[in-house]
Design an enzyme around this catalytic site. Structure first.
Site, PDB file in Angstrom:
ATOM      1  N   TRP A  62      -8.017   5.726   7.040  1.00  0.00           N
ATOM      2  CA  TRP A  62      -8.069   5.397   8.480  1.00  0.00           C
ATOM      3  C   TRP A  62      -6.697   4.951   8.971  1.00  0.00           C
ATOM      4  CZ3 TRP A  62     -11.186   0.838  11.006  1.00  0.00           C
ATOM      5  CH2 TRP A  62     -10.905  -0.379  10.405  1.00  0.00           C
ATOM      6  N   TYR A 120       0.860  -1.204   0.000  1.00  0.00           N
ATOM      7  CA  TYR A 120       0.000   0.000   0.000  1.00  0.00           C
ATOM      8  C   TYR A 120       0.888   1.243   0.000  1.00  0.00           C
ATOM      9  CZ  TYR A 120      -2.708  -3.765   2.180  1.00  0.00           C
ATOM     10  OH  TYR A 120      -3.282  -4.974   2.488  1.00  0.00           O
ATOM     11  N   ASP A 152     -12.203  -5.377   4.449  1.00  0.00           N
ATOM     12  CA  ASP A 152     -12.605  -5.600   3.064  1.00  0.00           C
ATOM     13  C   ASP A 152     -13.374  -6.889   2.778  1.00  0.00           C
ATOM     14  OD1 ASP A 152     -10.937  -3.430   3.021  1.00  0.00           O
ATOM     15  OD2 ASP A 152      -9.481  -4.286   1.640  1.00  0.00           O
ATOM     16  N   GLU A 156       1.296  -6.709   9.323  1.00  0.00           N
ATOM     17  CA  GLU A 156      -0.028  -6.154   9.022  1.00  0.00           C
ATOM     18  C   GLU A 156      -1.108  -6.884   9.838  1.00  0.00           C
ATOM     19  OE1 GLU A 156      -0.858  -6.674   4.903  1.00  0.00           O
ATOM     20  OE2 GLU A 156      -2.725  -5.515   4.934  1.00  0.00           O
TER      21      GLU A 156
END
Ligand code: 2M8
Length: 459
Positions: A49, A43, A183, A418
């Site tokens: 956010w 990313y 997601d 992550e």
């Protein structure tokens, strides 16, 4: 030494000072001129956010950067008040992320800024982040930054209240699973099934995520085909919310999104007080959101909150961690607080004073629990951080402490990943992830007693 190298060398940072160093090194390595990327590989742009969570952590070590992080994000705010979920860095090559600016085409939409952005939003955790950043460093520079940000934070809330409350019942709806931040959560399986798409359309595109992460850990091609169909539906209507009700395929009221929406008004009330503005309207809006959340998304049959699919009018049956998020609302009635504490402590989520396993993103007793696949089981620090705040808000310090130790233990064992395997704690996804580093700093800064520190290191 890079953050990755620190982890690789030791197999996990051994002590609290080492953890702090790792977190700061990760944030420094991900800093990009005026914002922090979630991950250099997966990313490489700015995410909405993520930036809020990152600002919470930066406030502990680089307060000036915390304010720049939020300011750069809000420079991309649209005229209608929406804060886009991605702000693209034009210096990066085409294909650095999929779907990139060429798919979003924000420049063609009315009211978009002179930057490349997406047209979606993410949970509005920014007012809370701004408040926490200010509280951490309440100096004149922080006050000035807060004063500059306040109108933009109010406009962000105004967008959600005016344009996204499609039923007029007081909640904001999301128009894409990406807006939830979770997601591919099982919460979206039912509403997504109504989105017409074929996995084969993905042959025409090159997914960037599966070049950097194991495809078995990521959303499927069919998920992506549907994600793209929803983006196209919204984009082709100029990202206008007025026409959403006629035919947009995904319209859902999400408990986490709306808990953040309510928590933002509570934070704005505190910010307004500090700035000499009137906190009354914020308190009134916060009360209305909490009331609507309980009325529309609380399911007395299960004792937890669930998303409402506006296309069918039904609550989604999957019991995911999204349902625990309303705990962050200080005015959540005792009945719902008690029910959520029971849900959190159940075998589904396993929150305890001494946690045996990390908090999962989905009910670990469910047949569709997948320990490796992204938001369908793995443990994530941002959601745990929100739940922990909720437990503290509602007077459950022992459970909050258990969750804190478990989260710190994950990073101590695996580094700033992550997300983490919800059974073994093995690190998954990007190995040097922004919000994991940032929220770790926040967790380490709270309750820094020798007892909790010892327990942290012992894991
Ligand atoms: C993930 O979402 C993006 C799309 O927005 C992706 O999968 O490409 C989610 O985990 C989301 O919550 C997060 O903000 C984003 C960046 O970390 O990645």
């Amino acid at each position: 030494m890079t953050a990755d190298a620190a982890t690789a060398r030791t197999g996990g940072p051994a002590d609290v000072a080492g953890l702090r160093r790792l977190a700061v090194a990760t944030l420094d390595a991900n800093w990009e001129h005026d914002h922090t990327v979630p991950s250099r590989t997966l990313y490489p742009h700015q995410w909405s956010w993520d930036s809020a969570f990152i600002a919470v952590g930066l406030a502990h070590v680089r307060p000036e950067r915390a304010w720049r992080e939020l300011a750069s994000l809000f420079r991309a705010q649209w005229a209608d008040g929406r804060v886009p979920h991605i702000v693209f860095n034009r210096a990066l090559r085409v294909g650095a992320y999929f779907p990139g600016p060429e798919l979003w085409r924000s420049a063609t939409a009315e009211g978009a800024p002179a930057l490349d952005t997406s047209g979606l939003v993410q949970p509005p955790v920014h007012a809370l982040a701004a408040w926490l950043a200010y509280r951490r460093a309440p100096d004149p520079a922080g006050l000035a930054a807060l004063r500059r940000l306040y109108p933009a934070l109010v406009a962000q809330q105004g967008y959600l209240a005016d344009r996204r409350d499609l039923t007029g019942e007081g909640l904001a709806c999301i128009v894409h699973p990406w807006e939830s931040g979770l997601d591919n959560s099982p919460a979206w399986d039912e509403p997504m099934a109504a989105v017409a798409a074929e996995a084969t359309v993905m042959r025409a595109y090159r997914r960037h995520d599966t070049a950097h992460a194991d495809a078995a850990h990521r959303p499927t091609d069919l998920d992506y085909a549907r994600y793209l169909a929803m983006v196209a539906s919204y984009r082709d209507r100029g990202y206008s919310d007025q026409v959403l009700a006629d035919g947009h395929p995904f319209l859902v009221e999400c408990p986490l999104f709306n808990a953040a929406f309510g928590a933002a008004e509570h934070a704005l009330a505190r910010i307004a007080t500090v700035l000499g503005a009137d906190p009354g309207p914020h308190r009134a809006r916060a009360a209305r959101i909490t009331e609507a959340l309980v009325r529309r998304l609380y399911d007395p049959a299960t004792g937890t909150f669930a998303p409402r699919d506006l296309r069918t009018g039904r609550l989604v049956p999957a019991r995911t961690v999204l349902g625990l998020a309303p705990l962050i609302l200080p005015d959540l009635p005792a009945r719902q607080v008690d029910a959520l504490v029971v849900e959190a402590r159940s075998a589904r989520f396993g929150v305890a004073e001494r946690m045996e396993r990390p908090l999962p993103s989905h009910d670990r007793t469910a047949p569709d629990f997948e320990p490796l696949r992204y938001w369908r089981g793995p443990s994530w620090l941002n959601v745990g951080w929100l739940v922990r705040r909720g437990l503290l808000t509602h007077g459950r310090p022992e459970l909050a402490a258990g969750l804190r130790r478990s989260m710190i233990g994950l990073v101590a064992g695996a580094g700033c990943h992550e997300y983490f395997h919800p059974d073994t704690g093995v690190g998954l996804g990007s190995p040097a992830f922004g919000w994991t580093a940032a929220l770790l700093l926040d967790l380490l800064a709270e309750e820094p007693t020798p007892e909790t520190d010892r327990a942290t290191v012992a894991r």
